[in-house]
Design an enzyme around this catalytic site. Structure first.
Site, PDB file in Angstrom:
ATOM      1  N   ARG A 168      41.586  34.232  35.407  1.00  0.00           N
ATOM      2  CA  ARG A 168      40.385  33.356  35.668  1.00  0.00           C
ATOM      3  C   ARG A 168      38.966  34.287  35.519  1.00  0.00           C
ATOM      4  NH1 ARG A 168      38.685  28.838  40.183  1.00  0.00           N
ATOM      5  NH2 ARG A 168      39.074  30.619  41.824  1.00  0.00           N
ATOM      6  N   ASP A 448      37.733  31.011  50.425  1.00  0.00           N
ATOM      7  CA  ASP A 448      36.938  31.536  49.229  1.00  0.00           C
ATOM      8  C   ASP A 448      35.773  31.285  49.137  1.00  0.00           C
ATOM      9  OD1 ASP A 448      37.569  29.309  48.039  1.00  0.00           O
ATOM     10  OD2 ASP A 448      39.072  29.885  46.620  1.00  0.00           O
TER      11      ASP A 448
END
Length: 538
Positions: A168, A448
């Site tokens: 990603r 996160d």
């Protein structure tokens, strides 16, 4: 949105003071990345302007909706290109940052795939990015090893036993300040994806393993089309087979849920699926409706996937993907194993099981976990529900979702604990991020950038709900949500954190508090926390 022809040779150089990294960024790499910038930077900037213009409409009271100009795409009879064998079975995917230890553990975890994350779980210091690119290069080559200070050694399993690697890159909205092209920062997306492909694409093609990417934060089919053009350019320049770079798109913005068919269509020659990026999706809902008093969400602990607007989103994604021959991937449960407290651990794992049972029952073709210990739990659930490699035959034609269902706010409350918890999560995560750690366990939840953004934007929206002359919001106990409440939570936090003992980013707590205070008191909502925070990273 075509690439510009006959461009002069770009001058790509490392920013002054940054590690030159000649093993990664030699003349060939610099020329390749410079070419990507030259061809696609103008289009990227235009798309970011379009984002801001769309948000201005929402701020003025407008609502997102399905596009009238793309009705033919939604109603057309088409499918995406056949999926590669390596991506047919994706029942459990593990995600995490790109440091060598994590890469080895994730590849060895028993998961079907590993999403190596340069985005939400990585604080993009120059050192971390270079270390991550080196780790992935060595992993693809089969040579990655890591020896910890305590003497423990980490080695990869044989290739046939490893998870399939999917990378990603960072989103279109982010720049990479350490690499300049003709004096401008390069797109972080093109830096991450381009350098990974340059180093590894030939080897991955030879193994029928990609390269494979997860694309984050898209808001429109035009943004998807730009990725398609950029990746086609990468394939052409590197001499790769056309369409070999396969992608999965995270549907993690509210505007994107209204363009899922269109995004699949724009990438139809290379897309393998869509993913329910639930935490960023909730963040995007808050940000999109930041000026809508009637769409304020309750505290984040009450915003679960069983809420009607999130259930509608996930089930529409399944229906859309399966109609087009693509995977519908489930999302991340934030719980992690709790050591030393069996009862609390079982409660946490029960939540994970319930979440994965819901996804498997809804027709998803796989799911995400953040910790290796959760791989067998998720795998057992999908093994029972999904004896084949996927659930494309589950058409979900029963799902009928309109605009109002996708934007209906859930009913709930804001408790004092919920308010103070948001303040704590923001400060602890931001302190860790500024200290170079982008993925932090806090109270047995893996936080996160996406989960921290929910907390941050909720605080802003709650405190500014009365800015346009309306009544301020109140906590469940009747306390007014105002600057005094926020200030008290900030004042109480340092002593609370100190009492809990060592924590990631402890030296940056004061800086994090000051930054959160500035962002929350601002009259305008900062688009992404990581934009101003990035300027403080080395």
């Amino acid at each position: 949105m075509s690439a510009a022809p006959h461009l002069a040779v770009a001058e790509a150089r490392i920013a002054p003071g940054a590690d030159a990294a000649p093993d990664l960024l030699d003349d060939r790499a610099l020329a390749f990345l410079g070419g990507l910038h030259q061809h696609f930077e103008r289009s990227r900037r235009a798309l970011l302007i379009a984002r801001r213009e769309r948000q201005a409409v929402f701020d003025g009271g407008g609502l997102p909706d399905f596009r009238a100009d793309t009705r033919a795409i939604r109603e057309g009879d088409w499918t995406v290109a056949p999926l590669p064998v390596a991506l047919l079975d994706r029942r459990v995917e593990i995600t995490g940052p790109v440091d060598p230890k994590m890469v080895i553990n994730a590849l060895n975890s028993g998961a079907s795939c590993y999403m190596a994350d340069f985005e939400d779980s990585t604080a993009p210091t120059w050192g971390a990015l270079l270390t991550g690119q080196r780790a992935l290069r060595e992993a693809v080559a089969g040579t990655l090893a890591f020896d910890a200070e305590g003497g423990k050694s980490y080695r990869m399993k044989p290739e046939a036993e490893r998870a399939v690697l999917i990378v990603r890159p960072r989103g279109w909205h982010l720049d990479e300040k350490h690499l300049l092209v003709d004096g401008e920062r390069i797109s972080a997306s093109l830096f991450d994806a381009g350098l990974f492909c340059l180093n590894n694409a030939a080897a991955l093609v030879a193994k029928d393993r990609g390269p494979y990417l997860y694309l984050p934060k898209l808001q429109s089919m035009e943004e998807a089309a730009l990725w398609d053009e950029a990746l086609a350019h990468v394939e052409q320049v590197l001499g790769l087979p056309e369409g070999c770079i396969k992608v999965t798109v995270l549907v993690e913005t509210l505007p994107a849920v209204f363009e899922m068919d269109e995004i699949l269509h724009a990438l139809r020659g290379r897309i393998a699926g869509l993913n329910c990026g639930r935490w960023d999706y909730i963040f995007s809902y808050i940000k999109t409706f930041r000026a809508h008093r009637g769409r304020v969400l309750p505290e984040r602990g009450q915003v679960t996937m069983t809420q009607p607007f999130l259930k509608a989103y996930s089930e529409l994604l399944v229906r859309t993907c399966h109609r087009r021959g693509a995977h519908a991937m489930g999302g991340m449960a934030a719980q992690i194993p709790i050591s030393g407290d069996p009862e609390a651990n079982e409660t946490a794992l029960a939540r994970v099981r319930a979440d994965k049972l819901r996804e498997a029952g809804a027709g998803h073709d796989g799911t995400w976990v953040a910790h290796p210990a959760l791989v067998p739990i998720a795998k057992a659930i999908f093994d029972e529900a999904m004896p084949g490699p996927h659930q494309h035959a589950v058409a979900r034609e029963d799902v009928v979702v309109d605009r109002d269902a996708l934007i209906a706010p859930p009913v709930g409350s804001i408790t004092r604990a919920g308010f103070e918890g948001n303040v704590e999560v923001c400060v602890r995560y931001l302190a860790a991020w500024l200290d170079g750690n982008g993925c932090v366990p806090i109270h047995w939840l893996m936080e996160d950038a996406a989960t921290a953004e929910i907390a941050r934007t909720q605080l802003w929206q709650w405190l500014h709900a009365g800015d346009r002359g309306g009544e301020p919001l109140c906590l469940a106990d009747g306390t007014v949500i105002d600057d005094c409440l926020f200030e008290q939570a900030l004042l109480n936090l340092p002593s609370r954190l100190a009492a809990e003992g060592p924590m990631p980013g402890a030296p940056r707590v004061a800086e994090a508090i000051a930054m959160l205070e500035e962002l929350t008191r601002s009259d305008t909502l900062e688009e992404f926390l990581t934009l101003p925070a990035y300027e403080r990273l080395a």
